[in-house]
Write an enzyme that holds these catalytic residues in place. Sequence first.
Site, PDB file in Angstrom:
ATOM      1  N   THR A  78       0.817  -1.214   0.000  1.00 56.80           N
ATOM      2  CA  THR A  78       0.000   0.000   0.000  1.00 56.80           C
ATOM      3  C   THR A  78       0.853   1.267   0.000  1.00 56.80           C
ATOM      4  OG1 THR A  78      -0.150   0.075   2.422  1.00 56.80           O
ATOM      5  CG2 THR A  78      -1.845  -1.179   1.259  1.00 56.80           C
ATOM      6  N   ASP A  79       0.183   2.372  -0.343  1.00 56.10           N
ATOM      7  CA  ASP A  79       0.833   3.673  -0.282  1.00 56.10           C
ATOM      8  C   ASP A  79       0.522   4.330   1.068  1.00 56.10           C
ATOM      9  OD1 ASP A  79      -1.786   4.629  -0.465  1.00 56.10           O
ATOM     10  OD2 ASP A  79      -1.616   5.146  -2.585  1.00 56.10           O
ATOM     11  N   GLN A  80       0.871   5.574   1.215  1.00 55.12           N
ATOM     12  CA  GLN A  80       0.695   6.269   2.491  1.00 55.12           C
ATOM     13  C   GLN A  80      -0.779   6.395   2.879  1.00 55.12           C
ATOM     14  OE1 GLN A  80       2.556  10.092   2.564  1.00 55.12           O
ATOM     15  NE2 GLN A  80       2.723  10.112   4.781  1.00 55.12           N
TER      16      GLN A  80
END
Length: 137
Positions: free
Chosen positions: A17-19
């Site tokens: 996942t990203d932030q």
Amino acid sequence: MTDNQHIFWFRVAYSDTDQMGVMHHSNYLRYFEMARYELLREIGISYSEIENDGVIMPVIQANVNYKKPAFYDQRIRIETRIALNKGPRIVFAADMFDEAGETICKSEIALAYVNKVNRKACFPPSIIKSKLLTLKN
């Protein structure tokens, strides 16, 4: 496997996942690939057998239609089927769903059968022909 369709489950890892906690778009392809491996394995075909027959299977086209995001720690289901197996080409269609059964994305990924030595398109190896013929009956 039901109706020539394989079901593959996974949980979105934090590292995917990203932030914002959303699975990065490139990781969807990785999971579709894992689902393809498992479909082939379920019908009795392994990539090592294909390669031992002198054939490799590069991806030649990948289409992904994103509908909604997948989030960290979600349990995800991918339903994969062989949409086309003709000549030197095989196409896998897959749908990705969240736990509520809502569509996250859909894909069609085409692979070519390629001779391992001369790198030219070829027909599928005998292991694929025989196993896929069994599915049709």
